[in-house]
Motif scaffolding. Structure first.
Motif, mmCIF file in Angstrom:
data_model
loop_
_atom_site.group_PDB
_atom_site.id
_atom_site.type_symbol
_atom_site.label_atom_id
_atom_site.label_comp_id
_atom_site.label_asym_id
_atom_site.label_seq_id
_atom_site.Cartn_x
_atom_site.Cartn_y
_atom_site.Cartn_z
ATOM 1 N N ARG A 1 0.735 -1.460 -0.194
ATOM 2 C CA ARG A 1 0.355 -0.172 -0.263
ATOM 3 C C ARG A 1 0.822 1.404 -0.026
ATOM 4 O O ARG A 1 0.157 2.333 -0.729
ATOM 5 C CB ARG A 1 -0.882 -0.183 1.452
ATOM 6 C CG ARG A 1 -2.236 -0.903 0.688
ATOM 7 C CD ARG A 1 -3.165 -0.267 0.208
ATOM 8 N NE ARG A 1 -3.849 -0.693 -0.225
ATOM 9 C CZ ARG A 1 -4.911 -1.013 -1.210
ATOM 10 N NH1 ARG A 1 -4.193 -0.009 -2.427
ATOM 11 N NH2 ARG A 1 -5.491 -2.097 -1.948
ATOM 12 N N GLU A 2 1.718 1.192 0.687
ATOM 13 C CA GLU A 2 2.766 2.408 1.190
ATOM 14 C C GLU A 2 3.395 2.710 -0.757
ATOM 15 O O GLU A 2 3.253 3.854 -1.024
ATOM 16 C CB GLU A 2 3.992 1.988 1.468
ATOM 17 C CG GLU A 2 5.208 2.892 1.963
ATOM 18 C CD GLU A 2 4.502 3.954 3.335
ATOM 19 O OE1 GLU A 2 3.727 3.455 4.020
ATOM 20 O OE2 GLU A 2 5.118 5.027 2.439
ATOM 21 N N SER B 1 -6.571 4.209 0.867
ATOM 22 C CA SER B 1 -6.966 2.607 0.431
ATOM 23 C C SER B 1 -6.130 2.551 1.093
ATOM 24 O O SER B 1 -5.912 1.633 1.818
ATOM 25 C CB SER B 1 -6.643 2.375 -1.010
ATOM 26 O OG SER B 1 -7.162 2.768 -1.848
ATOM 27 N N GLN B 2 -4.707 3.331 1.707
ATOM 28 C CA GLN B 2 -3.459 2.889 2.845
ATOM 29 C C GLN B 2 -4.336 3.083 3.926
ATOM 30 O O GLN B 2 -3.356 2.199 4.825
ATOM 31 C CB GLN B 2 -2.520 4.117 2.272
ATOM 32 C CG GLN B 2 -1.280 3.981 2.652
ATOM 33 C CD GLN B 2 0.220 4.769 2.762
ATOM 34 O OE1 GLN B 2 -0.344 5.871 3.452
ATOM 35 N NE2 GLN B 2 1.198 4.565 3.285
ATOM 36 N N ALA C 1 -5.410 6.771 -3.404
ATOM 37 C CA ALA C 1 -4.565 5.809 -2.989
ATOM 38 C C ALA C 1 -3.942 5.898 -1.467
ATOM 39 O O ALA C 1 -4.060 4.719 -0.890
ATOM 40 C CB ALA C 1 -3.334 5.949 -3.745
ATOM 41 N N THR D 1 -6.249 0.107 5.010
ATOM 42 C CA THR D 1 -5.592 -1.327 4.891
ATOM 43 C C THR D 1 -4.751 -0.768 6.692
ATOM 44 O O THR D 1 -4.712 -1.952 7.898
ATOM 45 C CB THR D 1 -4.038 -1.168 4.125
ATOM 46 O OG1 THR D 1 -5.136 -1.091 2.608
ATOM 47 C CG2 THR D 1 -4.352 -2.179 4.106
ATOM 48 N N VAL E 1 1.965 2.066 -3.539
ATOM 49 C CA VAL E 1 1.476 2.380 -4.451
ATOM 50 C C VAL E 1 1.146 3.539 -4.225
ATOM 51 O O VAL E 1 0.914 4.222 -4.824
ATOM 52 C CB VAL E 1 0.198 1.364 -3.804
ATOM 53 C CG1 VAL E 1 -1.823 2.209 -4.662
ATOM 54 C CG2 VAL E 1 -0.662 0.152 -4.191
#
Lengths: 454, 473
Positions: B390-391, B417-418, B414, B421, B393
């Protein structure tokens, strides 16, 4: 020594060697079994560079070498995967010929007999279609229709006589959507046996093409049908394009072939009026030639333009579709023109350190920001010119016309003679001409009933 | 003779008659401390209670930790304090069991109804006799009952400690979840702000603006809900810690720790549970107790009541008489067979219960450990794989943003989303610690090798400082 003259020398020595061997080889060939009876000899003796024609200049490109065998020009083409640099900092895996993208330019003379061996080193079948050439149907290269496709590892032979002059092209005609999108195209120059029209001093050949290469990827995407992001002259996007170098007063021909997937390209040349002298089908009668500054090169067509380069300078030549003057740019960006981000940057930076709002005044600033971008990607536009940043990319090159030249190499930036360069107006000039820069701008009605402004 | 008898009775009963206030709780405190290393106390209105109260204030003044929360719960949980009173009840029962039944004094006077008689008096003092012999056994039964009660109370204390630890973890996680929810809001607000600016510049439609604003408002409401959940979680902890008024202003600064390096083996945990679980111990005691009660009943089955005593009688004009009395119950009909059968059944029942408890304990330990290991695996997967992805991304989105491939909206997506998560990761780590506390409770004490390790990996970019979530009342 230029590449052009070197190739010409190589071609000549090969030809000489072949002629010396001709006696013995001819004997051997009569006894050797042949798959088909030799065609009736309907060709002329091979046309030789610098004797029968002045070879074309292919900026950023290469040419396909040949050798003479029994008076036939024999070429060997190898279809294979090629690593290619589309622009400085952007290398991609393409499909091409003989290690090149696009494939090397083929140069022949009207009346020549040519034989092409095509070896397929690709993972997929392929064929070669000789685009715009007059030839026997079985040599036309449409996979399935005219021939069996060349399977990986196989070598096919194409042989025909050149019956025309002008600019042709060649490209894969098996799964052409994929294979052409990956670069399997090239130029096929056919010089006339006898000179046609005024003699040209410089004859440039450029292939126009378009690609989709997402920033951070290493292979063109053949599935893209509309949103292309790399537009090239001879498979190079500006600032990767070599300039066209010309001495003042020379007559110049520029041949343009377009094998883009979907787009026509209106190619605009600054500084001159030119005439379109050739299309795919041959020479346009002089009476039908118009003065032009932009030539539309449709997909699947070639056009040649000619002019006398009588004005020195660095003249832009580019596709006039503004999007085609951009390199890898995203097309889903929010429109930020006229937006003042105010405190937004500080807020976003709390979440995303290093964030900065871009595009409020357009894309021009992007060129010089120098922010980190994905690997294997190039800025949307821009390279440093003599005076400032050139905010263009893609299908852009420079015609460099000079009074004197020491060779064919890039002569550098044009030195504008005094008084011929636009610059900031001085207050003295402004007052002399009665220009008040702070006054409301004026415009007059141009139609009789129009409203006055200002 | 009379004097001697009274003296004997007094000597006999003297030792057992007193109630000790702290008795029982000391054992509970020792059991608890041995198992989880924390002291507990029974507040009985003594001067020492003030000291405990001061200690509570120091515990709550500093940063609240999981161990401190447990300590406060052990000292201050009102339900637990009420349970401690059970010890008083049980102890009273035990003292009662050690007391002889009181002697019976009988007296009678007979008045003549005719003129020729005189009044006649008769007095007797009778004491049950068999008790003297059964008293030690009865005392033992009562003592065992008391020990069983002690174990049960200590078990309650450990349950309260485990509850406190669990709710503490929930509050601790909730604080981080609120913080992350606030980041989601910030991202939505930034997108809405960009939309507002774009709209003012004439670059987007009313529809787009309304859509972005609606998304930001929804994020705001989500945050409000999450903040309410934090308040509710804090109140759950307040109830467990028995706090009210100014004492509810405690703060948890520490982040949820990452799972410890190692987990104990299953065999070790199962044997630990069987060895140290107090409810199993209590059940064991209960079984013994039933056996002793049964023994008591069996050994006295042919003894009916035996009352011995003295009586004095003065007849009318006769001499004054003094002599012993004996009264014997003849166990002809009731030989305690019903009582014995009942006790036998109860003893067997107790044995079965003990077996059930042990089997369940082992099974529960296995289930809890499986849950613990799974949650640990998920947390590690998040930490080592998903969060770095995720990082990445976000990083790559920023590069794509720099290359003008995507806009701020996609970049903020983005980021959101991180953060989502990361929220899922925090929830997993919280569930891990809940399972950990559960397992501790199931083995009846601290887990071997369960060192409380480093905090779980840092939040996605430093969250903005200055938000004091801990101080929310």
């Amino acid at each position: 020594m230029s590449r052009r003259s070197m190739l010409a020398t190589a071609g000549a020595s090969l030809a000489g060697g072949a002629l010396l061997l001709q006696g013995g080889a001819a004997h051997a060939q009569t006894s050797a079994p042949r798959a088909s009876p030799p065609p009736r000899r309907d060709w002329q003796s091979p046309g030789m560079p610098n004797r029968d024609y002045r070879p074309v200049i292919v900026p950023n490109g290469t040419k396909l070498p040949w050798k003479l065998v029994n008076g036939v020009k024999v070429f060997h083409m190898v279809a294979e995967e090629v690593e290619h640099e589309l622009a400085p900092g952007l290398k991609v895996h393409c499909w091409g010929y003989n290690g090149q993208v696009h494939g090397p330019t083929i140069e022949v003379v009207e009346g020549d007999r040519v034989r092409f061996y095509v070896t397929n080193r690709l993972p997929a079948p392929t064929t070669v279609h000789w685009h715009g050439l007059l030839l026997p149907n079985g040599m036309d290269g449409v996979g399935g229709l005219n021939q069996k496709s060349i399977a990986p590892g196989e070598t096919f032979r194409y042989e025909f006589t050149i019956r025309q002059s002008g600019t042709g092209m060649y490209h894969s005609h098996h799964d052409e959507m994929t294979q052409m999108a990956l670069g399997m195209v090239g130029l096929f120059i056919m010089h006339p046996r006898r000179p046609v029209g005024p003699r040209v001093d410089k004859d440039f050949a450029l292939m126009l093409h378009e690609w989709r290469v997402d920033p951070g990827t290493r292979r063109p995407d053949p599935n893209e049908m509309t949103d292309f992001n790399l537009l090239t002259f001879n498979a190079k996007a500006f600032p990767g394009t070599e300039p066209l170098v010309v001495r003042q007063g020379e007559r110049v021909r520029i041949r343009l072939g377009n094998l883009s997937a979907m787009d026509h390209h209106p190619i605009h040349l600054h500084g001159y009026h030119f005439r379109i002298t050739e299309t795919d089908a041959g020479r346009i009668p002089e009476s039908a030639q118009w003065p032009e500054t932009t030539v539309l090169v449709p997909v699947g067509s070639t056009r040649s333009i000619e002019f006398v380069a009588d004005v020195p300078g660095d003249w832009a030549m580019h596709c006039h579709m503004t999007h085609h003057l951009m390199n890898q740019m995203g097309h889903d960006l929010p429109n930020l023109i006229g937006v003042n981000p105010g405190g937004l940057d500080a807020k976003v930076r709390k979440l995303l350190p290093g964030y900065m709002t871009m595009g409020q005044t357009g894309m021009g600033d992007m060129v010089e920001m120098g922010m980190p971008v994905p690997t294997n990607s190039i800025p949307m536009s821009g390279a440093r010119g003599k005076h400032d940043v050139i905010t263009m990319g893609g299908m852009f090159t420079v015609l460099k016309v000079r009074e004197r030249l020491t060779g064919d190499a890039d002569p550098g930036w044009y030195e504008n003679p005094p008084g011929t360069l636009a610059m900031a107006a001085s207050p003295a000039e402004l007052s002399q001409d009665g220009i008040d820069v702070d006054a409301p701008p004026k415009a007059e009605p141009a139609s009789p009933g129009g409203l006055a402004h200002g | 003779m009379r004097r001697a008898l009274f003296a004997a009775v007094l000597v006999f009963t003297g030792g057992c008659a007193s109630i000790q206030k702290e008795k029982g709780h000391a054992e509970v405190a020792a059991l608890v401390e041995e198992r989880i290393g924390r002291k507990t106390r029974w507040n009985q209105g003594t001067p020492e209670d003030a000291e405990v109260s001061r200690h509570l204030d120091t515990l709550l003044a500093g940063e609240l930790t999981s161990d401190r929360a447990v300590e406060v719960a052990l000292l201050n949980n009102p339900a637990l304090q009420a349970t401690y009173e059970d010890l008083g009840v049980s102890q009273a029962d035990m003292v009662q069991a050690g007391l002889l039944s009181n002697p019976t004094f009988d007296g009678s006077i007979g008045f003549p109804l005719t003129n020729d008689g005189v009044s006649e008096t008769e007095f007797s003092l009778v004491q049950g006799f068999v008790e003297l012999f059964t008293l030690p056994l009865r005392k033992r039964v009562a003592q065992e009952q008391f020990i069983a009660d002690t174990l049960r109370v200590a078990h309650e204390a450990l349950a309260t400690a485990a509850d406190a630890r669990k709710v503490f973890r929930e509050v601790q996680a909730r604080q981080q979840l609120v913080e992350l929810r606030r980041m989601v809001l910030e991202a939505s607000e930034a997108a809405a702000e960009l939309a507002t600016l774009q709209h003012a510049a004439g670059n987007i439609t009313d529809l787009d603006l309304a859509t972005e604003k609606a998304a930001a408002e929804e994020a705001r409401l989500e945050l409000a809900r999450e903040e309410l959940t934090l308040v509710e979680d804090r109140e759950r902890l307040n109830r467990l810690l028995g706090l009210w008024g100014g004492r509810t202003a405690w703060a948890i600064a520490e982040k949820l720790p990452a799972p410890p390096e190692e987990e104990a083996t299953l065999e070790r945990l199962e044997s630990l549970a069987i060895r140290q679980r107090l409810d199993i111990d209590a059940a064991r005691k209960q079984t013994e107790l039933m056996w002793n009660a049964l023994e008591l009943a069996r050994s006295t089955r042919f003894f009916g009541r035996v009352d011995v005593g003295v009586h004095t009688h003065r007849d009318a004009n006769g001499p004054r008489l003094l002599g012993p009395t004996l009264s014997l119950e003849l166990p002809i009909f009731d030989q305690r067979q019903a009582l014995i059968a009942k006790l036998e059944a109860q003893h067997r029942q107790s044995e079965r219960r003990q077996t059930e408890l042990s089997v369940n304990a082992r099974s529960e330990v296995r289930a809890a450990r499986a849950r613990l290991l799974t949650l640990r695996g998920v947390a590690e997967r998040y930490q080592c794989v998903v969060l770095p992805l995720r990082e990445q991304v976000v990083e790559q989105s920023q590069l794509q943003y720099n290359a003008m491939q995507i806009g701020l909206y996609a970049l903020l997506d983005a980021k959101q989303s991180q953060v989502e998560t990361y929220r899922a990761y925090i929830e997993t780590v919280r569930d891990y610690w809940l399972a950990h506390a559960e397992l501790e409770q199931l083995v009846g004490g601290r887990l071997p090798g369960g060192s409380h390790a480093t905090p779980a990996s840092p939040a996605p970019t430093q969250p903005p400082s200055g938000h004091d979530h801990g101080a929310t009342p």
